[in-house]
Design a protein around this motif. Structure first.
Motif, PDB file in Angstrom:
ATOM      1  N   GLN A  21      -3.786   0.520  -3.007  1.00  0.00           N
ATOM      2  CA  GLN A  21      -3.475  -0.820  -2.525  1.00  0.00           C
ATOM      3  C   GLN A  21      -3.254  -1.751  -3.709  1.00  0.00           C
ATOM      4  O   GLN A  21      -3.989  -1.699  -4.693  1.00  0.00           O
ATOM      5  CB  GLN A  21      -4.637  -1.354  -1.675  1.00  0.00           C
ATOM      6  CG  GLN A  21      -4.923  -0.503  -0.453  1.00  0.00           C
ATOM      7  CD  GLN A  21      -6.257  -0.848   0.192  1.00  0.00           C
ATOM      8  OE1 GLN A  21      -7.307  -0.706  -0.415  1.00  0.00           O
ATOM      9  NE2 GLN A  21      -6.207  -1.310   1.424  1.00  0.00           N
TER      10      GLN A  21
ATOM     11  N   TRP B 159       0.843  -1.202   0.000  1.00  0.00           N
ATOM     12  CA  TRP B 159       0.000   0.000   0.000  1.00  0.00           C
ATOM     13  C   TRP B 159       0.871   1.242   0.000  1.00  0.00           C
ATOM     14  O   TRP B 159       2.045   1.209   0.362  1.00  0.00           O
ATOM     15  CB  TRP B 159      -0.925   0.018   1.220  1.00  0.00           C
ATOM     16  CG  TRP B 159      -0.258   0.451   2.495  1.00  0.00           C
ATOM     17  CD1 TRP B 159      -0.277   1.708   3.040  1.00  0.00           C
ATOM     18  CD2 TRP B 159       0.539  -0.350   3.398  1.00  0.00           C
ATOM     19  NE1 TRP B 159       0.454   1.718   4.212  1.00  0.00           N
ATOM     20  CE2 TRP B 159       0.970   0.478   4.447  1.00  0.00           C
ATOM     21  CE3 TRP B 159       0.933  -1.684   3.403  1.00  0.00           C
ATOM     22  CZ2 TRP B 159       1.761   0.022   5.493  1.00  0.00           C
ATOM     23  CZ3 TRP B 159       1.729  -2.139   4.447  1.00  0.00           C
ATOM     24  CH2 TRP B 159       2.136  -1.293   5.472  1.00  0.00           C
TER      25      TRP B 159
ATOM     26  N   LYS C 130     -12.131   6.540  -7.214  1.00  0.00           N
ATOM     27  CA  LYS C 130     -12.415   5.237  -6.597  1.00  0.00           C
ATOM     28  C   LYS C 130     -12.497   4.246  -7.733  1.00  0.00           C
ATOM     29  O   LYS C 130     -13.518   4.174  -8.414  1.00  0.00           O
ATOM     30  CB  LYS C 130     -13.787   5.271  -5.897  1.00  0.00           C
ATOM     31  CG  LYS C 130     -13.774   5.788  -4.495  1.00  0.00           C
ATOM     32  CD  LYS C 130     -15.138   5.573  -3.853  1.00  0.00           C
ATOM     33  CE  LYS C 130     -15.100   6.092  -2.441  1.00  0.00           C
ATOM     34  NZ  LYS C 130     -15.951   5.406  -1.535  1.00  0.00           N
TER      35      LYS C 130
ATOM     36  N   ARG D 129      -5.697   6.351  -0.882  1.00  0.00           N
ATOM     37  CA  ARG D 129      -5.198   5.052  -0.441  1.00  0.00           C
ATOM     38  C   ARG D 129      -5.066   4.140  -1.658  1.00  0.00           C
ATOM     39  O   ARG D 129      -6.055   3.832  -2.326  1.00  0.00           O
ATOM     40  CB  ARG D 129      -6.174   4.461   0.561  1.00  0.00           C
ATOM     41  CG  ARG D 129      -5.782   3.057   0.895  1.00  0.00           C
ATOM     42  CD  ARG D 129      -5.802   2.813   2.354  1.00  0.00           C
ATOM     43  NE  ARG D 129      -4.583   3.106   3.049  1.00  0.00           N
ATOM     44  CZ  ARG D 129      -4.109   2.290   4.015  1.00  0.00           C
ATOM     45  NH1 ARG D 129      -4.737   1.197   4.334  1.00  0.00           N
ATOM     46  NH2 ARG D 129      -3.032   2.608   4.656  1.00  0.00           N
TER      47      ARG D 129
ATOM     48  N   PHE E 256     -11.453  -0.330  -1.166  1.00  0.00           N
ATOM     49  CA  PHE E 256     -10.983  -1.327  -0.202  1.00  0.00           C
ATOM     50  C   PHE E 256     -11.580  -2.698  -0.470  1.00  0.00           C
ATOM     51  O   PHE E 256     -10.908  -3.712  -0.343  1.00  0.00           O
ATOM     52  CB  PHE E 256     -11.334  -0.881   1.220  1.00  0.00           C
ATOM     53  CG  PHE E 256     -11.056   0.573   1.443  1.00  0.00           C
ATOM     54  CD1 PHE E 256      -9.757   1.047   1.366  1.00  0.00           C
ATOM     55  CD2 PHE E 256     -12.081   1.466   1.677  1.00  0.00           C
ATOM     56  CE1 PHE E 256      -9.489   2.395   1.542  1.00  0.00           C
ATOM     57  CE2 PHE E 256     -11.823   2.812   1.852  1.00  0.00           C
ATOM     58  CZ  PHE E 256     -10.534   3.277   1.788  1.00  0.00           C
ATOM     59  N   GLY E 257     -12.860  -2.705  -0.847  1.00  0.00           N
ATOM     60  CA  GLY E 257     -13.545  -3.977  -1.085  1.00  0.00           C
ATOM     61  C   GLY E 257     -12.870  -4.757  -2.208  1.00  0.00           C
ATOM     62  O   GLY E 257     -12.674  -5.971  -2.110  1.00  0.00           O
TER      63      GLY E 257
ATOM     64  N   HIS F   2      -9.779  -4.562  -3.139  1.00  0.00           N
ATOM     65  CA  HIS F   2      -8.467  -5.035  -2.700  1.00  0.00           C
ATOM     66  C   HIS F   2      -8.598  -6.315  -1.864  1.00  0.00           C
ATOM     67  O   HIS F   2      -7.895  -7.298  -2.104  1.00  0.00           O
ATOM     68  CB  HIS F   2      -7.748  -3.950  -1.893  1.00  0.00           C
ATOM     69  CG  HIS F   2      -6.454  -4.421  -1.305  1.00  0.00           C
ATOM     70  ND1 HIS F   2      -5.342  -4.662  -2.071  1.00  0.00           N
ATOM     71  CD2 HIS F   2      -6.110  -4.734  -0.035  1.00  0.00           C
ATOM     72  CE1 HIS F   2      -4.355  -5.097  -1.288  1.00  0.00           C
ATOM     73  NE2 HIS F   2      -4.797  -5.154  -0.043  1.00  0.00           N
ATOM     74  N   VAL F   3      -9.503  -6.291  -0.925  1.00  0.00           N
ATOM     75  CA  VAL F   3      -9.680  -7.463  -0.062  1.00  0.00           C
ATOM     76  C   VAL F   3     -10.184  -8.652  -0.882  1.00  0.00           C
ATOM     77  O   VAL F   3      -9.690  -9.776  -0.740  1.00  0.00           O
ATOM     78  CB  VAL F   3     -10.642  -7.126   1.104  1.00  0.00           C
ATOM     79  CG1 VAL F   3     -11.067  -8.377   1.837  1.00  0.00           C
ATOM     80  CG2 VAL F   3      -9.953  -6.152   2.061  1.00  0.00           C
TER      81      VAL F   3
ATOM     82  N   ASN G 283      -8.650   3.777  -3.447  1.00  0.00           N
ATOM     83  CA  ASN G 283      -9.803   4.008  -2.561  1.00  0.00           C
ATOM     84  C   ASN G 283     -10.942   2.997  -2.781  1.00  0.00           C
ATOM     85  O   ASN G 283     -12.108   3.350  -2.665  1.00  0.00           O
ATOM     86  CB  ASN G 283     -10.348   5.439  -2.735  1.00  0.00           C
ATOM     87  CG  ASN G 283      -9.328   6.490  -2.329  1.00  0.00           C
ATOM     88  OD1 ASN G 283      -8.506   6.267  -1.439  1.00  0.00           O
ATOM     89  ND2 ASN G 283      -9.373   7.636  -2.971  1.00  0.00           N
TER      90      ASN G 283
END
Ligand SMILES: Cc1cc2nc3c(=O)[nH]c(=O)nc-3n(C[C@H](O)[C@H](O)[C@H](O)COP(=O)(O)OP(=O)(O)OC[C@H]3O[C@@H](n4cnc5c(N)ncnc54)[C@H](O)[C@@H]3O)c2cc1C
Ligand code: FES
Lengths: 399, 107
Positions: free
Chosen positions: A323, A314, A344, A321, A364-365, A367-368, A362
């Motif tokens: 990632q 990251w 995003k 952000r 996050f979902g 990335h995970v 931006n």
């Protein structure tokens, strides 16, 4: 009983000691590092710590009591000068230590500029260097950053947030060229320029003077001082002198063993086979330091399993952000999910229809989900990746 | 200084002073409490700082952010309604006495 000796007390070295204790290793562990400070985190050095949002109290990876409680002999300020493999011995400036198994976690050092005036340039790898840079930023008005990679751009963003004039000088035609595709280079170029940072691409530095950086072609950039982030070089001298195989780092097999099966290498210094790369890789990330340390510990404990963890990374710049999951090298197709204008979005990388990596801004979902998909080897088609109505979390392995 | 009680899965409990501004994860790591691992150092990237927050304190916590919500989906131990990432809980005066339980594993 000699036990394990770990050379290098950065994150990989510390995590190797911790993983050994967690996995039940009972013999002595010596963790030897040449820096004055007990193992600490590097990522904040170019982020929260540089910005003054975090004090030095936040940097250590463990408290002093941890080392005592787990009988880890932490020997800071000590340099390992040579390995004697036949005698299973490491030499330090202060004496010698026997080992059963040795872990090399020697990390990397900054590549230095080689132009006239280069002695004026600061670099960022250690806590002491971060303190020096912090002090200089506070006392200056115009800063030049040579190198538009992650660390250079994080420093540039921090200096800009602190209200300084900032010029980034990059040799290649785009930012972070080694790590991201043009679309993301353009996105970050725009983000930095919008915040008022001057970015000069395709520029080579000819000379650094007291108050400027002179570029090839004659252009001169005003700067009170200069910081450079132009890549790192793995610390392989010790391994090389001991006759271990060395390539783009210390060469290890899938179990992270060097050409001497009693010696492992982990973290930034390890040139390793990586199933997410088309062949071998050397990664510079917290994920790689931590997961390789655990993998080497398993080998030392006598239950080896190959290193197969999904790479992730990251960076934070101006509150963006970013990632990364997987490794995008060798991709032949990219798919965008979300809209760049919304700040995003994710870029999905494919090779012959197979998912290699996902870079998320931006999101996050995404990335995970990407970490899970890559870990499980779940099939995701380029069409699904680009279709926001497809829920990435509900895709099933083998599906 | 406000304190936090960290209870290991074995039942062992430790009460630690955690200065305001520090996060609950740091209170554990800085005092050698093993149940919280924090591989990413609080960057909300690793989910190895997972805790179960005592029900009495839940309503005082900030709502779970988008990033934490996603990472909570990757914890090694079961995610429960009171699961939180302890690096995302900054210490505040009104959290004095906070109790968190640590799962049996973080990785
Ligand atoms: C400013 C900065 C920002 C970063 N940001 C991120 C980020 O956002 N996300 C991310 O994933 N990664 C980030 N990284 C990368 C990450 O911090 C590194 O990949 C990680 O620290 C590597 O750990 P390591 O232990 O392998 O190497 P190092 O941290 O380099 O540690 C090696 C240690 O060994 C010591 N040593 C070497 N030779 C000897 C010897 N002969 N005797 C004794 N000691 C020796 C070195 O001095 C050093 O202390 C960042 C790095 C930097 C510098
Ligand atoms: S410390 Fe990594 S997510 Fe909390």
């Amino acid at each position: 009983m000699p036990g394990v000796v770990i050379v290098g007390a950065g994150q990989a070295g510390l995590e190797a000691a911790a993983a050994l204790r967690t996995q039940g290793y009972a013999a002595p562990i010596a963790l030897i590092g040449d820096e004055p400070h007990a193992p600490y985190q590097r990522p904040p050095l170019s982020k929260e710590y540089l910005l003054g949002k975090q004090s030095a109290d936040h940097l250590p990876l463990r408290a002093p009591v941890y080392y005592e409680k787990h009988s880890i002999a932490l020997r800071m300020g000590e340099t390992v000068t040579a390995l004697d493999r036949p005698a299973r011995l490491v030499h330090t400036g202060k004496g010698e230590i026997h080992y059963d198994k040795l872990v090399l976690a020697t990390g990397a050092h900054n590549r230095l500029l080689a132009v006239p005036g280069a002695e004026r340039v600061l670099y960022l790898r250690t806590r002491d260097e971060a303190d020096a840079i912090k002090g200089r930023i506070a006392r200056s008005s115009h800063i030049a950053v040579i190198g538009g990679g992650f660390i250079g751009l994080e420093i540039a963003a921090a200096a800009r947030i602190m209200g300084k004039q900032v010029t980034v000088i990059e040799a290649l035609p785009r930012l972070m060229a080694r790590a991201v595709p043009p679309l993301l280079s353009d996105f970050f170029l725009d983000a930095h320029r919008r915040e008022g940072t001057e970015v000069i691409l395709d520029a080579t530095v000819q000379e650094i003077t007291k108050n400027s950086v002179v570029l090839t072609g004659g252009r001169s950039v005003t700067a009170d001082w200069v910081v450079a982030g132009v890549g790192v070089i793995p610390n392989v001298d010790l391994a090389y002198s001991a006759g271990l195989s060395v390539g783009n780092g210390i060469v290890v097999d899938e179990f992270l063993r060097t050409s001497d099966p009693d010696i492992y290498a982990v973290g930034d210094c390890a040139d390793h086979p990586n199933p997410f790369a088309s062949g071998r890789a050397r990664l510079e990330s917290v994920q790689n330091a931590v997961d390789q340390a655990k993998c080497a510990a398993r080998g030392i404990m006598g239950s080896p399993a190959p290193y197969r963890d999904v790479p992730w990374f990251w960076t934070d710049q101006f509150g963006i952000r970013f990632q990364m999951a997987g490794l995008s090298g060798g991709h032949d197709q990219t798919v965008l999910r979300g809209k760049i204008e919304d700040r995003k979005f994710s870029v999905f990388f494919f090779k012959q229809g197979r998912l290699l990596a996902v870079d998320s801004v931006n999101r996050f979902g995404d990335h995970v989900a990407a970490r899970k998909l890559l870990t499980a080897g779940t099939r995701l088609t380029p069409q699904q990746a680009g279709d926001e109505t497809v829920d990435l979390k509900t895709l099933r392995a083998g599906g | 200084m406000p304190n936090v009680t960290y209870i290991a899965h074995t039942g062992e409990s430790q009460t630690i002073d955690v200065p305001i501004g520090m996060v609950v994860m740091e209170g554990a790591v800085r005092n050698g409490i093993d149940g919280i691992v924090a591989e990413c150092g609080g960057a909300c990237m690793c989910a190895t700082c997972h805790v179960y927050v005592d029900e009495a304190w839940l309503s005082l916590l900030d709502p779970i952010g988008e990033e934490q919500e996603e990472m909570l989906g990757t914890t090694a131990a079961e995610r429960k309604p009171n699961s939180r990432l302890s690096c995302q809980i900054p210490m505040r005066a009104d959290l004095d006495g906070l109790i968190v339980r640590m799962p049996d594993r973080q990785t």
